[in-house]
Scaffold this active site. Structure first.
Site, mmCIF file in Angstrom:
data_model
loop_
_atom_site.group_PDB
_atom_site.id
_atom_site.type_symbol
_atom_site.label_atom_id
_atom_site.label_comp_id
_atom_site.label_asym_id
_atom_site.label_seq_id
_atom_site.Cartn_x
_atom_site.Cartn_y
_atom_site.Cartn_z
ATOM 1 C CD GLU A 228 -2.385 1.006 2.919
ATOM 2 O OE1 GLU A 228 -3.002 1.974 3.362
ATOM 3 O OE2 GLU A 228 -2.286 -0.088 3.546
ATOM 4 C CG ASP A 230 -1.331 4.850 3.332
ATOM 5 O OD1 ASP A 230 -2.260 4.358 2.687
ATOM 6 O OD2 ASP A 230 -0.919 4.369 4.400
ATOM 7 C CD GLU A 233 -3.394 6.867 5.875
ATOM 8 O OE1 GLU A 233 -4.405 6.238 6.221
ATOM 9 O OE2 GLU A 233 -2.237 6.580 6.220
ATOM 10 C CG HIS A 244 2.018 0.938 4.753
ATOM 11 N ND1 HIS A 244 2.043 0.785 6.121
ATOM 12 C CD2 HIS A 244 1.389 2.106 4.507
ATOM 13 C CE1 HIS A 244 1.452 1.833 6.687
ATOM 14 N NE2 HIS A 244 1.043 2.643 5.733
#
Length: 455
Positions: A228, A230, A233, A244
């Site tokens: 993932e 991101d 956020e 990640h």
């Protein structure tokens, strides 16, 4: 993301694998642009699709729910495979049921709480589609991804998230016999938290060991893991961008220690749940982001993320991830780190991750699982996710408050933002801010420095 979103506050919004016929599925339009140089962009007629976990699932040719409250229908779902055969997933009324609207061309508004005929819906998650039945796939290496956001109605405790997940292009339609719905109905989600609240995984219901408490939607024996990235956020008071990595290179079902959910198992999971985060507040610049700060969250702005490779090609190794903002016509470089033990920098690379983990006393599981090199491999095949959610696990404290909540906020890395730790309690934020929302718009993707005006 630190935790997976809480999915729905009424029983009928769950995932199924057959296709129902009671509501026609019509994907909202959200066109994006692909750019080769500043001002040289072409439009793609992309759309968004609602994640299957929010949808109504019922027995085939009937209105009986396959899932109610926090429990499966024991008759329809005695086991995972039988449940997948017995249950149908239906189309979505995006606006009335889920509060998902398109206020203008290329813009998407996600309402936090939406009252509807079934009660209310809390949060949502959608994916960008290249057509009716395929997700829009991205290779982010040597590219930049840009979008506009309005977080002015997104208070503490909420997360307006834009990120990439290593999902399958068709949502698992071809790979898993039990999945008859595919990407057209938002199936196949995975992320680095190895979420166990996904109702169907690999074409089978996650029935075994399923349980839920209070307002939570429940969890099962199995989770679903994948890498993932991101991109964004955030709420009005805090933001982070975080890669990640995982041991696996495609969506992978987990159970037990591989899911990393048990005591002492977090750093034995298939994926790095912490990631290597760049949070300006946590990294020492508490005046950079927020209301009337350098990036003023009371007004819309543009977010630019660049993925630089070691040789400047689309097939090179990921070297660093850079961030810029544009607001009121001005390009704003990302904040620089002001942390003892971390060299002043405003981007993510291997050295930053190693120094940050050491300075904060964190486990560098990101590096152990391959760091930037592993992240780069995953960035070759990503699906875009846009969402709004609250956090039933730790009240979003990991993003915008003191985390852990009982730790000394003066200790390096503990203070993530200005928010009160209690502000993010789901019951509190859902009652106090049902009218919260986020607007994403003007998505652009292309060559480095092609999607915004650098000065």
């Amino acid at each position: 993301m630190y935790q997976t979103a809480f999915f729905a506050s009424f029983a009928s919004l769950v995932l199924g694998q057959q296709i129902g016929t009671y509501t026609a599925e019509k994907h909202p339009s959200m066109p994006m642009q692909v750019c080769t140089a500043p001002g040289s962009c072409t439009t793609e007629n992309t759309e968004v699709v609602l994640d299957a976990n929010w949808r109504w699932t019922h027995i085939i040719d009937g209105y009986t729910n396959c899932y109610s409250g926090t429990a499966w229908n024991a008759t329809a779902c005695p086991d995972g495979a039988t449940c997948a055969s017995n249950c149908a997933i239906d189309g979505a009324d995006y606006s009335s049921t889920y509060g998902i609207t398109t206020p203008s061309s290329g813009a998407l508004k996600l309402q936090f709480v939406t009252k509807n005929d079934n009660g209310q819906n809390v949060g949502s998650r959608v994916y960008l589609m290249a057509g009716e039945d395929k997700y829009r796939m991205f290779n982010l290496l040597n590219k930049e991804f840009t979008f506009d956001v309005d977080v002015s109605k997104l208070p503490c405790g909420l997360n307006g998230a834009v990120y990439f997940s290593e999902m399958l292009e068709d949502g698992g339609l071809r790979q898993h016999e039990g999945n008859k719905a595919g990407a057209k109905y938002g199936t196949g989600y995975c992320d680095s938290q190895c979420p166990q609240d996904i109702k169907f995984i690999d074409g089978e219901a996650n029935v075994e060991g399923w349980g839920g408490e209070g307002g939570d939607s429940g969890t099962g024996k199995y989770g679903i893991c994948c890498a993932e990235m991101d991109i964004w956020e955030a709420n009005m008071d805090a933001t982070a961008y975080t890669p990640h990595v995982c041991k696996v290179g495609e969506p992978t079902r987990c159970e037990g220690v591989d899911c990393g959910a048990g005591d002492g198992e977090r750093y034995e999971s298939l994926c790095d749940k912490d990631g290597c985060d760049f949070n300006s507040f946590r990294l020492g610049d508490q005046e950079f982001y927020g209301p009337e700060k350098t990036v003023d969250t009371t007004k819309p702005f543009t977010i630019v993320t660049q993925f630089a490779t070691d040789d400047g090609t689309d097939t090179g190794n990921l070297k660093s991830i850079h961030r810029f903002y544009v607001q009121d016509g001005q390009v704003i470089p990302n904040s620089e780190t002001v942390v003892e033990g971390v060299d002043p920098t405003n981007f993510i690379d291997e050295k930053f991750c190693e120094q940050q983990k050491t300075a904060f006393g964190d486990n560098n599981y990101y590096g152990k699982l391959g760091g930037m090199a592993a992240m780069g491999k995953s960035l070759e095949k990503m699906v875009l996710v846009l969402s709004i959610w609250d956090d039933h696990a730790v009240s979003m404290n990991w993003l915008d408050s003191t985390f852990p909540a009982d730790a000394d906020p003066s200790k390096p890395g503990v203070a993530r933002g200005r928010c009160d730790p209690e502000a993010g309690l789901p019951a509190t934020v859902e009652a106090a801010h049902p009218d919260a929302y986020v607007v994403y718009s003007n998505i652009k993707f292309g060559a480095i420095n092609s999607t915004f005006a650098a000065n």
